[in-house]
Write a protein that holds these residues in place. Structure first.
Motif, PDB file in Angstrom:
ATOM      1  N   THR A 262     -44.616  49.762  18.918  1.00 27.52           N
ATOM      2  CA  THR A 262     -45.274  48.511  18.248  1.00 27.52           C
ATOM      3  C   THR A 262     -44.931  47.341  19.146  1.00 27.52           C
ATOM      4  O   THR A 262     -43.721  47.034  19.354  1.00 27.52           O
ATOM      5  CB  THR A 262     -44.530  48.495  16.824  1.00 27.52           C
ATOM      6  N   PRO A 263     -45.801  46.876  19.851  1.00 31.11           N
ATOM      7  CA  PRO A 263     -45.794  45.816  20.615  1.00 31.11           C
ATOM      8  C   PRO A 263     -44.844  44.468  19.800  1.00 31.11           C
ATOM      9  O   PRO A 263     -45.040  44.264  18.688  1.00 31.11           O
ATOM     10  CB  PRO A 263     -47.174  45.127  20.979  1.00 31.11           C
ATOM     11  N   SER A 264     -43.914  43.855  20.517  1.00 29.08           N
ATOM     12  CA  SER A 264     -43.187  42.966  19.981  1.00 29.08           C
ATOM     13  C   SER A 264     -43.718  41.757  19.053  1.00 29.08           C
ATOM     14  O   SER A 264     -43.247  41.314  18.134  1.00 29.08           O
ATOM     15  CB  SER A 264     -42.098  42.198  21.063  1.00 29.08           C
ATOM     16  N   GLY A 265     -44.849  41.355  19.597  1.00 29.10           N
ATOM     17  CA  GLY A 265     -45.721  40.269  18.775  1.00 29.10           C
ATOM     18  C   GLY A 265     -46.562  40.510  17.935  1.00 29.10           C
ATOM     19  O   GLY A 265     -47.150  39.573  17.030  1.00 29.10           O
ATOM     20  N   ALA A 266     -46.548  41.894  17.241  1.00 31.85           N
ATOM     21  CA  ALA A 266     -47.586  42.368  16.539  1.00 31.85           C
ATOM     22  C   ALA A 266     -47.259  42.062  14.904  1.00 31.85           C
ATOM     23  O   ALA A 266     -46.178  41.980  14.677  1.00 31.85           O
ATOM     24  CB  ALA A 266     -47.841  44.058  16.582  1.00 31.85           C
ATOM     25  N   ASP A 267     -48.340  42.077  14.332  1.00 33.22           N
ATOM     26  CA  ASP A 267     -48.264  41.829  12.822  1.00 33.22           C
ATOM     27  C   ASP A 267     -47.939  43.205  12.293  1.00 33.22           C
ATOM     28  O   ASP A 267     -49.181  43.982  12.094  1.00 33.22           O
ATOM     29  CB  ASP A 267     -49.750  41.085  12.438  1.00 33.22           C
TER      30      ASP A 267
END
Lengths: 103, 420, 118, 159
Positions: free
Chosen positions: B102-107
């Protein structure tokens, strides 16, 4: 069986939540969403009354509801276009900052 | 049990057997009410449908790779199992055991919800499709509208995936996908209205029965072509696969997804591909019915006719992918709004005219007066097609020179290059 | 009428097991070794530059707008198409007027260049 | 059974609506609104208006929600994440909404409503006949409204 008052309660609650959203939000898009919820509450009322009071083949409530949905969608299209136009001119969608008419 | 009956009507005979067994067990022995039997039958049917859809998706990935490979003079997957038939299983094992990033900036909520919501509509649309005579989960009276409504919700899931990843390319891909999807939804829906006019019903079961004598593809050839083009575009398949153009915006809305979530996007895409061929079969190609020729209808069982037609449409779609280059986005939008939508609207009105002619003479779809009406509709369609080609002449396209290279010649070219 | 939708509801419940089951199985099988570099947003081998909120073309909105109008048009077309055989020519006249009016909208959007992807 | 479904759909609708006005992130608010729309479609289904339920999903979830999401994405760029989402009269709005809800409930709760009639004759065919027959003028007027909305919105959105 669900009584008609149950649907009326849901509809009234929905209308008032929409009203609160339209009154309290600063963002114009969010205000439009609140108005949309209020219109939906009206449609729910129309259909509930059609089903409980007058479920005849004339489908008056349903036909009415179709026209209300049409108008609601047209309203959203124009309203959002208006918001985008304001955004491009004034670089904001916060209604408090759009006070050109205040003079 | 009669073996012939089992082949010709497997759903009917197995269903009857199961129903009898359940009635004996639940109603007569345990004293449960009758509806429990119906409920269990429905659950069994739905479970069977979902299982078949998943297996079909796995088979389609293999079929597509194999057919494309043959068209490009390659072999395609050929290691896992006979002719590589186990390749999808290997792919699945790989996707299940891949790390989920899960990319770090994802919601997180939206990012994780999106793959689930993408799969649901693509499975739900099958509820109203008759797979054989009387084999349907529920023949809703608003059948076609149900398909359109459920299908249109998948755009939200795509947009959620694009936005939730917090990635520019994903968001752009998501917005492109939605813009394309909504543009082609209009001609797709309008092209079917001609069929709805002829049937006078939205129920897919009745649409199939109305094609007892002549398939609607013969009545509405122009609408059939519009439907196929628009549907292929809605499924984001080449030549309309702009939202996930690998060479332009890496992979579109699912660029950040890995492992099972990517697999779910893939699943939805292939189930959608199959769904399109199923709808084309049901609405335009007579559904589970065989062609109306003496003895032909009973030649093969219903479900086999259905599968044959569906896979024929799937093959056409793979063929398109193997042959045509990708369109530019402006060409894509022009095709939808300036060609297909006006054509579909004209088709709608002309179908109304044709239907009025049928009514004046008292011709019907379900007896032999169908043939003069077919002639009327064919004339109307030819006029429409000719008029369309006259107005929308693709004059600005440069003349292309087609060079045909034979197999042996290609071989010669290769040898000269390697021999140097 | 509600009974017809029981099948749809059951299909929905069963269809839900596909993604949920997939998530569960994958959760049990997959390795989990995250680190900061791995979790970075992908951007053609470079570190991501600037905000995700890039300025989008207004064209996306225009197409969605035209779509909404035509989508509502189709909503009126379904009941019309189903009732057509019982009403006949008057229905056709009405639909010609209806579609004619909307066609003017499409023609206007076309002329104004709203359907061009710039 | 019907009561359980009613509670489920009404809960979905109201949860969606409350989240819509409560969530600060606008994209999430739109998604909550979609949840509310789906719940409403379920309620229409319970009221045996299946055509209305289908077009609720088709128009609101498939079209209007997308329009709103696009508008949010087009206008969101300059927004300051720490700016307040509500204006300074929010409490007043809350009081007005609550008071109005109290008033509405006080009006309809004591009234005696008729119980549910046995059957309805809600088919798309009937609706079509109504739209072509008695409602022919609103039917054509709807197309004029759509035309005007299209023209106006295109003029506004492009410069």
């Amino acid at each position: 069986m669900v009584p008609l008052a149950g649907y009326l309660f849901v509809s009234a609650a929905l209308f008032c939540i929409g009203l609160y959203g339209a009154l309290a939000r600063r963002n114009a898009v969010a205000i439009l969403m609140g108005i949309e919820m209020m219109l939906n509450a009206a449609v729910l009322n129309l259909i509930a009354f059609w089903r409980y009071i007058n479920p005849d083949a004339a489908l008056t409530g349903q036909a009415f509801a179709v026209f209300v949905i049409t108008l609601a969608a047209a309203e959203v299209a124009v309203g959002l276009a208006l918001i985008i136009a304001v955004y491009r001119n004034r670089d904001t969608v916060v209604v408090d900052d759009v006070n050109l008419m205040k003079g | 049990m009669d073996i012939l009956k089992l082949i010709y009507d497997p759903f009917g005979s197995i269903g009857e057997g199961l129903r009898g067994l359940l009635t004996q067990l639940l109603v007569q022995s345990l004293g449960l009410p009758d509806w429990t039997v119906t409920l269990i039958m429905l659950i069994a049917g739905a479970g069977f449908l979902v299982a078949v859809a998943t297996v079909t998706m796995m088979f389609l990935t293999w079929l597509e790779r194999k057919v494309i490979a043959r068209m490009q003079d390659r072999l395609g997957p050929n290691r896992a199992g006979l002719y590589g038939i186990l390749q999808p299983v290997a792919d699945m094992v790989k996707l299940f055991t891949k790390e989920d990033i899960t990319p770090s900036g994802a919601d997180r909520v939206i990012y994780n919800l999106s793959p689930m919501l993408v799969v649901l509509p693509s499975l739900l649309v099958f509820a109203v499709v008759p797979f054989a005579n009387h084999v349907i989960i529920s023949d809703l009276s608003i059948g076609f509208l149900y398909i359109v409504a459920i299908g249109s919700t998948s755009t939200i899931a795509l947009l959620m995936g694009g936005w939730g990843s917090n990635n520019k390319y994903a968001l752009l891909g998501g917005m492109r996908a939605v813009a394309q999807f909504v543009s082609y939804e209009i001609p797709q829906v309008l092209s079917v209205v001609g069929v709805l006019l002829l049937t006078g019903s939205l129920s897919l079961g009745r649409i199939v029965y109305a094609q007892n004598y002549v398939w609607f593809a013969a009545f509405q050839p122009v609408a059939f072509i519009i439907f196929l083009l628009a549907s292929v575009s809605e499924a984001n398949r080449t030549p309309f696969d702009l939202p996930e153009a690998e060479s332009e915006i890496i992979a579109g809305y699912h660029v950040e997804y890995s492992g099972i979530k990517f697999a779910l996007y893939f699943l939805a895409e292939y189930i959608n591909t199959f769904a399109i061929s199923v709808f084309a079969t049901t609405i335009f190609l007579g559904g589970w019915q065989g062609p109306y020729l003496p003895g032909w209808g009973a030649l093969l069982p219903d479900w086999l006719w259905f599968l044959l037609k569906s896979y024929a449409v799937v093959f056409v779609m793979i063929w398109m992918r193997g042959t045509l280059p990708r369109l530019r986005i402006d060409q894509l939008m022009n095709l939808a709004w300036k060609a297909l939508v006006p054509l579909a609207l004209v088709n709608l009105l002309l179908t109304g005219v044709g239907l009025s002619v049928m009514q004046v003479f008292g011709w019907k779809l379900n007896d032999f007066t169908v043939f003069p009406s077919l002639a009327v509709f064919l004339v109307l369609n030819v006029l429409m097609g000719a008029g369309f080609l006259a107005v929308f002449k693709p004059a600005h396209l440069p003349k292309r020179k087609v060079v045909l290279v034979s197999r042996s010649r290609a071989f010669e070219v290769t040898t000269t290059f390697t021999g140097r | 009428m509600l009974g017809d939708y029981a099948g749809v509801g059951i299909l929905l419940a069963i269809a839900l097991t596909v993604p949920i089951g997939g998530y569960l199985i994958a959760f049990l099988l997959r390795p989990k070794r995250p680190y900061a570099l791995k979790k970075q947003t992908y951007e053609c081998g470079l570190e991501t530059a600037g905000d995700t909120w890039v300025q989008f073309k207004i064209q996306y909105y225009i197409f969605a707008l035209v779509f909404v109008v035509f989508d509502i048009e189709t909503v009126f077309i379904y009941p019309w198409a189903v009732a057509y055989q019982q009403v006949g020519l008057f229905a056709l006249a009405e639909m010609i007027v209806f579609i004619g009016i909307l066609f003017m909208g499409l023609a206007y959007a076309w002329r104004k260049g709203a359907l061009e992807w710039i | 059974m019907e009561f359980v479904l009613f509670i489920l759909f009404a809960g979905m609708t109201l949860t969606g609506a409350i989240l819509m006005v409560a969530l600060h992130n606008l994209v999430r608010a739109v998604l909550a609104m979609i949840l509310g729309f789906v719940g409403l479609a379920g309620l229409y289904l319970l009221l045996e208006a299946e055509f209305l339920a289908a077009i609720q999903v088709l128009i609101y979830v498939g079209a209007v929600a997308i329009l709103v999401l696009f508008a949010v994405m087009l206008t969101q760029r300059v927004s300051d994440p720490n700016a307040p989402v509500n204006n300074n009269q929010a409490w007043l709005g809350f009081t007005v909404a609550l008071g109005f809800f109290g008033m509405l409930s006080a009006v309809f709760a004591p009234l005696k409503w008729p119980s549910l009639p046995e059957q309805s004759v809600s088919t798309v065919e009937n609706l079509g006949k109504q739209l072509i027959g008695p409602y022919a003028v609103p039917f054509e007027a709807a197309s004029v409204v759509l035309l005007v909305a299209l023209l106006g919105a295109i003029i506004l959105a492009r410069e």
